[in-house]
Motif scaffolding. Structure first.
Motif, short mmCIF file in Angstrom:
data_model
loop_
_atom_site.label_atom_id
_atom_site.label_comp_id
_atom_site.label_asym_id
_atom_site.label_seq_id
_atom_site.Cartn_x
_atom_site.Cartn_y
_atom_site.Cartn_z
N MET A 1 0.78 -1.12 0.07
CA MET A 1 -0.18 0.09 -0.10
C MET A 1 0.82 1.32 0.02
SD MET A 1 -2.71 0.94 3.04
CE MET A 1 -3.44 2.54 3.27
N LYS A 2 0.71 2.11 -1.00
CA LYS A 2 1.44 3.27 -1.14
C LYS A 2 0.98 4.52 -0.51
CE LYS A 2 3.28 1.08 -5.27
NZ LYS A 2 2.74 0.88 -6.62
N MET A 3 1.98 5.47 -0.13
CA MET A 3 1.67 6.68 0.06
C MET A 3 1.51 7.66 -0.81
SD MET A 3 3.83 7.08 3.71
CE MET A 3 3.76 6.29 5.17
N SER A 4 0.88 8.70 -0.50
CA SER A 4 1.09 10.24 -1.34
C SER A 4 2.39 10.57 -1.29
CB SER A 4 0.09 10.98 -0.93
OG SER A 4 0.29 12.38 -1.73
N LYS A 5 3.30 10.50 -2.27
CA LYS A 5 4.57 10.83 -2.10
C LYS A 5 5.21 12.04 -2.50
CE LYS A 5 4.72 6.06 -2.66
NZ LYS A 5 3.24 5.58 -3.13
N VAL A 6 4.35 13.17 -2.74
CA VAL A 6 4.74 14.37 -3.33
C VAL A 6 5.41 15.09 -2.23
CG1 VAL A 6 3.92 16.21 -4.84
CG2 VAL A 6 3.18 14.13 -5.34
N GLY A 199 -6.89 10.44 -1.46
CA GLY A 199 -7.73 9.42 -2.26
C GLY A 199 -8.89 8.76 -1.32
N LEU A 200 -10.00 8.43 -1.76
CA LEU A 200 -10.85 7.96 -1.17
C LEU A 200 -10.47 6.70 -0.37
CD1 LEU A 200 -14.02 8.06 -0.63
CD2 LEU A 200 -14.16 6.62 -2.79
N LEU A 201 -9.97 5.65 -1.01
CA LEU A 201 -9.76 4.32 -0.64
C LEU A 201 -8.53 4.26 0.25
CD1 LEU A 201 -10.69 2.08 -3.78
CD2 LEU A 201 -11.82 2.15 -1.45
N PHE A 202 -7.47 5.33 -0.12
CA PHE A 202 -6.39 5.39 0.91
C PHE A 202 -6.89 6.01 2.24
CE2 PHE A 202 -2.97 7.56 2.68
CZ PHE A 202 -2.21 6.93 2.47
N GLY A 203 -7.91 6.86 2.13
CA GLY A 203 -8.51 7.45 3.54
C GLY A 203 -9.30 6.12 4.11
N MET A 204 -9.80 5.43 3.53
CA MET A 204 -10.66 4.33 4.19
C MET A 204 -9.61 3.20 4.74
SD MET A 204 -13.62 3.73 1.22
CE MET A 204 -14.47 2.13 2.20
N GLY A 205 -8.49 3.17 4.35
CA GLY A 205 -7.44 2.16 4.67
C GLY A 205 -7.24 0.94 4.01
N ALA A 206 -7.60 1.14 2.49
CA ALA A 206 -7.43 -0.16 1.87
C ALA A 206 -6.23 -0.73 1.75
CB ALA A 206 -8.12 0.19 0.31
#
Length: 454
Positions: A1-6, A199-206
């Protein structure tokens, strides 16, 4: 699972600054700890990520191209190679033009930030020699350009995977237009939703370590929809349509497996112990899936085939992709075996039952295998099964999050693929080649050449 990396993301910066630099300072005030954190770019991580990027390119060109090329009839092999090669080339340019920006740049909240980024990094504006991207360890970063090019390879292979679903019957121009539209409106939003901080699914913890939803379900569903809209090949289910060169397919499968190490283990963004976990899982899951497929074939059809073995291996690679850094070795073996059996059923039973002509079983292996992997990730991540979950993990709740991600990926990709096919049909006066062109083969009718002259 990747982070936002900017670089510049307030969420990532806050996370890094909140962590103490050394164990002996753990009790120090947060402000003091923040002052001691100095981010560094580790040359070992950079080298590993550049190698991972290159092997993912090998995974596509020539790996995927040869895997698909051997599976079609001799009169269509060059068409498949050309579609993969030029599809890769087009998506690479679209990625730097606007794909990276829309997937990973933009505001951290508000507006459409849960679904897509913005154009602030159009043609990589602001990506400099000094700009960096976060990894998963506090204080360690990558040059942002390394992250850009690594993610480019994911966009390219995901789009070209679709080629297998429509092989041997789609107009070349129509295919290229379809890939461009689908990349813009399906791949980019899914990558943002799953891998970018807002992101929607990132925030949900996918959990999606390397692309179960973003890559495999996304492309598998698109291939299925495109294949249904196009209709079956001439003679489908009436006459044999056999692969013309399984040796090429075998070589392609080997290159795919090799490239998948960069795909999965590279997705850790660092060279450390968890990278090795992802790498060994990328050996074990396809090995188990290949054996499972072979056993399934022996039981149901009386023999274990070479094509079945390599197909099973790819199914296992697909399934372990979202779980590569979350599963322990036992979980990887079980997940691979389950994917081998389930994808065998999808290819041998489900496809004839529903009578759709997904030429090279993109949906049966990538779509179905991606669903098995995405849902199975919630289970194999359980530390009781040897897994490596994130903090706050609870298996039942995680399964529901994974299921939500699967549903969103299926619906999103399916709708975009349908609309894209309708658009290209209108533009090109139909997306399918003529019956005479299909009979002659796309190598000659679409590209004016033959693969074999004897």
């Amino acid at each position: 699972m990747k982070m936002s990396k900017v670089l510049g993301s307030a969420a990532i910066a806050s996370l890094l600054l909140a962590l103490p630099a050394f164990a002996q300072d753990a009790a120090a005030p947060a402000a003091e700890a923040a002052a001691e954190v100095t981010a560094v770019v580790d040359k070992g991580d950079v080298a590993w990520m550049l190698v991972s990027t290159m092997v993912v390119i090998v995974m596509t060109i020539p790996g995927l191209a040869l895997f698909y090329g051997g599976l079609v009839r001799a009169k269509n092999i060059l068409s498949v190679l050309t579609q993969v090669f030029l599809g890769f080339s087009m998506i690479a340019i679209l990625w730097v033009a606007y794909g990276y920006s829309l997937a990973f740049a933009g505001p951290t909240e508000g507006g459409l930030s849960a679904f897509v980024g913005d154009f602030s990094k159009f043609f990589l504006s602001g990506v400099t020699l000094e700009s960096t991207a976060a990894t998963f360890s506090a204080g360690f970063e990558l040059p942002e350009m390394v992250f850009v090019v690594f993610q480019m390879t994911f966009a390219c292979i995901t789009s070209t995977l679709i080629v297998g679903g429509i092989a041997e019957r789609m107009k070349f121009g129509a295919l290229m237009a379809f890939l461009a539209i689908w990349f813009t409106f399906s791949y980019i939003p899914m990558a943002h939703m799953v891998w970018s901080g807002p992101g929607l699914l990132f925030g949900m913890g996918a959990y999606d370590f390397a692309g179960g939803t973003v890559v495999h379900i996304n492309s598998g569903v698109a291939a299925l929809v495109a294949a249904i809209v196009l209709g079956p090949r001439l003679g489908y289910m009436k006459e044999p349509i056999a692969p013309h060169n399984l040796v090429l397919t075998y070589i392609g499968a080997g290159l795919l497996w090799f490239g998948w190490f960069g795909f999965n283990a590279g997705s850790n963004l660092e060279a450390n112990a968890l990278t090795a976990v992802a790498l060994i899982n990328t050996v074990l899951a396809p090995a188990a899936a290949a054996l499972a497929w072979a056993i399934g074939e022996k039981v149901t059809r009386g023999h274990a085939s070479a094509l079945g073995a390599v197909s099973g291996a790819v199914a296992g690679l697909v399934a372990i992709t979202p779980a590569a850094g979350f599963a322990g070795v036992g979980g990887a073996i079980v997940l691979g075996a389950v994917a081998g059996f389930v994808c065998l059923w999808a290819v041998v039973n489900l496809k004839p039952m529903l009578k759709y002509d997904d030429s090279l079983d993109v949906f049966g292996i990538h779509g179905v295998g991606g669903i098995v992997g995405a849902l199975g990730t919630a289970i194999v991540a359980n530390p009781g099964f040897g897994g490596y979950p994130l903090d706050g993990y609870e298996m039942g709740a995680q399964f529901m999050v994974q299921l939500t991600g699967v549903i969103i990926a299926v619906v999103w990709s399916g709708v975009v693929a349908l609309v894209a096919m309708l658009i290209v049909k209108a533009i090109f006066g139909g997306a399918r080649v003529s019956e005479s062109s299909e009979s002659d083969g796309l190598d000659l009718s679409s590209h004016g050449e033959r693969a074999y002259n004897s």
